[in-house]
Design a protein around this motif. Structure first.
Motif, PDB file in Angstrom:
ATOM      1  N   THR A 164      22.005  32.262 -20.284  1.00  0.00           N
ATOM      2  CA  THR A 164      22.403  31.836 -18.937  1.00  0.00           C
ATOM      3  C   THR A 164      21.257  31.739 -17.948  1.00  0.00           C
ATOM      4  O   THR A 164      21.387  31.054 -16.933  1.00  0.00           O
TER       5      THR A 164
ATOM      6  N   GLU B 239      39.302  30.966 -14.888  1.00  0.00           N
ATOM      7  CA  GLU B 239      40.329  31.950 -15.260  1.00  0.00           C
ATOM      8  C   GLU B 239      41.675  31.484 -14.728  1.00  0.00           C
ATOM      9  O   GLU B 239      42.124  31.900 -13.658  1.00  0.00           O
TER      10      GLU B 239
ATOM     11  N   GLY C 225      34.131  34.586 -17.907  1.00  0.00           N
ATOM     12  CA  GLY C 225      32.771  34.870 -17.450  1.00  0.00           C
ATOM     13  C   GLY C 225      31.781  33.827 -17.929  1.00  0.00           C
ATOM     14  O   GLY C 225      30.860  33.436 -17.186  1.00  0.00           O
TER      15      GLY C 225
ATOM     16  N   ASP D 167      38.892  37.933 -22.555  1.00  0.00           N
ATOM     17  CA  ASP D 167      38.240  38.619 -21.439  1.00  0.00           C
ATOM     18  C   ASP D 167      36.827  38.093 -21.188  1.00  0.00           C
ATOM     19  O   ASP D 167      36.318  38.184 -20.065  1.00  0.00           O
ATOM     20  N   LEU D 168      36.182  37.542 -22.210  1.00  0.00           N
ATOM     21  CA  LEU D 168      34.803  37.063 -22.070  1.00  0.00           C
ATOM     22  C   LEU D 168      34.717  35.601 -21.640  1.00  0.00           C
ATOM     23  O   LEU D 168      33.772  35.207 -20.950  1.00  0.00           O
TER      24      LEU D 168
ATOM     25  N   ARG E 222      32.477  30.700 -15.899  1.00  0.00           N
ATOM     26  CA  ARG E 222      32.097  30.933 -14.510  1.00  0.00           C
ATOM     27  C   ARG E 222      30.575  30.915 -14.326  1.00  0.00           C
ATOM     28  O   ARG E 222      30.065  30.394 -13.334  1.00  0.00           O
ATOM     29  N   SER E 223      29.850  31.469 -15.315  1.00  0.00           N
ATOM     30  CA  SER E 223      28.389  31.482 -15.200  1.00  0.00           C
ATOM     31  C   SER E 223      27.834  30.062 -15.204  1.00  0.00           C
ATOM     32  O   SER E 223      26.873  29.762 -14.480  1.00  0.00           O
TER      33      SER E 223
END
Length: 754
Positions: free
Chosen positions: A118, A265, A244, A240-241, A247-248
């Motif tokens: 990232t 999400e 993220g 759950d991952l 979003r990153s």
């Protein structure tokens, strides 16, 4: 210590999480000494233990090559490393502080890289010394590092050219990775496109109200994607991952990027996470096993409750027909794939210079059978562009430039690809690393010495021929055996040595079980006897050939495929190739000389006759299969002098170079003989196992006792051992239990105990 090419001897990894410990384990499997550090030495030791348990090491004993310690007290262990990989939390402040510490202990010229997915390299080196910046890269591994071949490599304007060359050579030749150079952009190639595809896949499914099962069926076989499909992949990565990860990308990319169109999400995902539904690791996500483990269940997005899993059936059509269909499945396929493929086309040359680099990254990083640009060609680029325009979607310039001809073609015996150049595009040869011999390129470049439906013989240069298997699963049919005999005749006329290899997931799945079952069901003993005798005679000719033959097994070599490798003069085996004499799983014995040849390998390794016979007896009875090249050496299925090759792309070239070396002064080995133990030795072994064996295995065991027994002093020719096997084989292949095992294996792919 030399820093040239593959001369790296010691590497360091900082961060003992799943990825860091996996990188360390793979390095150790490749023969490198490794230092693995974490904040606490126990965390590093625990990381090694997890990799041993999960199979991150090719052999458990390779863990001894990893030394562990703490970043607080043991940074000095890195001072003689050739390469140090950082794999800590995705925080720029933590990484920069760590790089500053590394710079105080590393030796001059030691390469330092980050496994980040990232953070741009430009940010990582912004505060680095000129010396460190010159030796810094991003080396983005994919999880699990042992099995995922893709490695995305990012260099920057401050990186020395020599650093890139040294790292690339080592990662290619020693770690066996396929290196794809990437631009220093968010998500690089595979995750940039893959995360967009996953976001679009879920977002469009929720818009259309399509069931998870139907969505996964669409995002599976029709496009050549893994059977996990879309919702299954969310479960596998972790519900759950995934938010993220998406979003990153959204934070790093401009407002106009297509990934901004989807929620990282969605409300459904938030609700599932509130219930603890994180995917496979939590026991349930979009899919799970019922509480009693008897029923597969689906979390229905509409009702938010569990229900039995459905099995949707799609028409047996290709991707083009599917997206053209006015059905829910077709509308979903178009909604997801039109956006994903157009997105990929819009990203070149921003994320990579060439479409073929993008395709390679998606094939290896996400296990797509074809990359985005290859898929566009399959769909028909002109029709795809027309429908994009009708749909109101933007047509990227590179996609418009492809026209009706598409992205890939061929010219002058080479595969070509359309590459952006300035404001336009031009066709260039598809890049192939130096020293790689690939069958697809051979097929384009010229004609074989001979070719049949079952086999072909190619000229791979330097006076060496390549024998290619061409049957389904590369099984040995009568036609393939005939092709092999023809190659043995043609080779001396054209070549000084022969390599036997092919491309695909299987070197050879063995003898043609389907054909043998048909003959058995007809009680055609004469036909079976002819087939077995032809195989024995052909494989015996391999061992007696007046020129060197090197087997190049890049993938599974089972049954007759293993027997083939046991007969040739040398073997080059890909590190992840499984090999074994598995015939007992289908109620048979290895019928083409494998028993005798494997016994010979044990004698050559120094086993006393009693112990050699016991080892072979036990291995044949349990249908031995070594899961990797190093295990095959440990089990004497290949010789200690045979070569385990890390990079599958370099297997045939390695085998060719070895064949050239062997050709100088080559003489075939004399027909060997071995000492066999008294019958009581193996009879006692069988008696100890008798109660635990299925009835049919007891019959096989009794046959093996007679085959592997002698007077403990008179050498028995291998041909006599094989004659005994043939006699027993023709008896057992005509029995009901063997027929049942073969039929069950052909139907289910799993062994039947009877």
């Amino acid at each position: 210590m030399s820093y040239q090419g593959d001369k790296f001897r010691k590497c360091g990894v900082i961060g003992a999480g799943t990825m860091g410990s996996g990188i360390a384990a793979h390095m150790a499997s490749c023969g490198v000494d490794v230092v693995l550090l974490d904040l606490d030495g126990q965390l590093a030791a625990d990381g090694v233990a997890r990799q041993v348990k999960s199979g991150g090491f090719m052999m458990p004993e390779f863990a001894a090559r990893v030394a562990t310690g703490s970043t607080r007290t043991d940074l000095g262990l890195l001072q003689d490393c050739d390469w140090i990989v950082e794999a800590v939390a995705e925080r720029i402040d933590i990484k920069r502080a760590l790089f500053a510490q590394i710079d105080t202990v590393r030796r001059p010229g030691c390469i330092v890289s980050s496994n980040t997915s990232t953070i741009p390299l430009a940010e990582l080196v912004a505060q680095a010394s000129p010396e460190l910046a010159g030796d810094m890269l991003i080396t983005h591994f994919f999880n699990p590092p042992r099995h995922m071949r893709l490695l995305e490599l990012v260099s920057g304007p401050r990186t020395k050219h020599e650093t890139v060359e040294r790292a690339t050579h080592f990662m290619d030749h020693v770690l066996g990775k396929t290196i794809v150079p990437c631009k220093d952009t968010p998500g690089f190639i595979a995750n940039r496109i893959g995360c967009y595809w996953l976001a679009a896949g879920l977002g469009e499914a929720l818009k259309l109200g399509i069931s998870p099962e139907l969505a996964d069926a669409v995002m599976g076989r029709p496009f050549g994607f893994p059977s996990t499909g879309m919702f299954g992949l969310w479960d596998l990565i972790g519900i759950d991952l995934m938010p993220g990860l998406i979003r990153s990308l959204q934070h790093a990319l401009p407002a106009g990027d297509a990934v901004q169109a989807y929620e990282a999400e969605p409300e459904l995902v938030a609700a599932m996470l509130a219930q603890g539904l994180k995917g496979r690791k939590s026991g349930g996500g979009f899919y799970r096993q019922s509480v009693d483990r008897r029923v597969k269940e689906t979390f229905d997005p509409a009702t938010r409750t569990w229900r039995p899993r459905e099995t949707p059936v799609l028409p047996q059509t290709g991707a083009a027909a599917l997206i053209a269909s006015d059905t829910l499945a077709g509308r979903y396929a178009w909604a997801v794939m039109s956006r994903t493929l157009a997105y990929a086309a819009a990203l070149v040359p921003d994320i990579a210079d060439r479409p073929d680099q993008v395709d390679t990254a998606m094939r290896l990083g996400y296990a797509w059978r074809a990359g985005p640009f290859e898929l566009i060609d399959q769909l028909g680029p002109a029709a795809f562009v027309t429908r994009l325009a009708q749909d109101g979607q933007a047509v990227p310039p590179l996609l418009a430039a492809a026209g009706a001809d598409g992205f890939y073609g061929q010219a002058h015996g080479q595969r070509t690809v359309l590459v952006p150049v300035g404001a336009g595009a031009m066709r260039q040869p598809v890049a192939q690393p130096p020293g790689v011999i690939a069958l697809p390129a051979l097929r384009l470049a010229g004609s074989p010495v001979f070719k049949t439906e079952a086999a072909a013989l190619w000229d791979i240069g330097e006076g060496v021929g390549l024998f290619e298997f061409r049957t389904p699963m590369n099984v040995f049919t009568p036609a393939l055996l005939e092709g092999l005999r023809q190659a043995l005749v043609e080779t001396p006329r054209h070549f000084r040595a022969l390599v036997a290899g092919n491309d695909g997931r299987v070197f050879s799945a063995g003898a043609d079980l389907k054909g043998m079952l048909a003959m058995s069901e007809k009680n055609d003993r004469a036909g079976l006897a002819h087939f077995i005798t032809e195989g024995v005679d052909t494989f015996t000719s391999l061992a007696a050939a007046p020129f060197p033959i090197v087997g190049a097994a890049g993938a599974m070599a089972l049954g007759g495929g293993c027997e083939f490798l046991l007969h040739v003069g040398a073997d080059a085996l890909h590190a992840e190739a499984g090999i074994g004499l598995v015939e007992s799983r289908v109620g048979l014995l290895p019928g083409w000389g494998g028993v005798a040849r494997w016994l010979l390998r044990h004698h050559e390794a120094g086993f006393p006759p009693d112990e050699a016979a016991k080892q072979v007896f036990a291995g044949v009875m349990r249908g031995v299969a070594a899961p990797c090249g190093f295990a095959a050496q440990a089990q004497h299925l290949i010789r200690p002098t045979d070569r385990v090759v890390m990079n599958a792309d370099r297997l045939i070239a390695t085998a060719r170079d070895w064949a050239i070396d062997l050709a100088a002064g080559f003489t075939p080995a004399a027909p060997p003989a071995v000492i066999l133990p008294h019958r009581t030795v193996l009879a006692e072994v069988l008696a100890q196992q008798q109660d635990s064996l299925p009835p049919h295995d007891r019959v096989l065991g009794a046959m093996l006792v007679e085959i592997l027994s002698g007077d403990a002093k008179t050498p028995v020719p291998l041909a006599e051992i094989t004659r005994r096997v043939t006699e027993s084989f023709l008896e057992i292949v005509l029995t009901g239990p063997t027929r049942a095992r073969i039929a069950h294996m052909l139907e289910t792919g799993k062994p039947l105990k009877n």
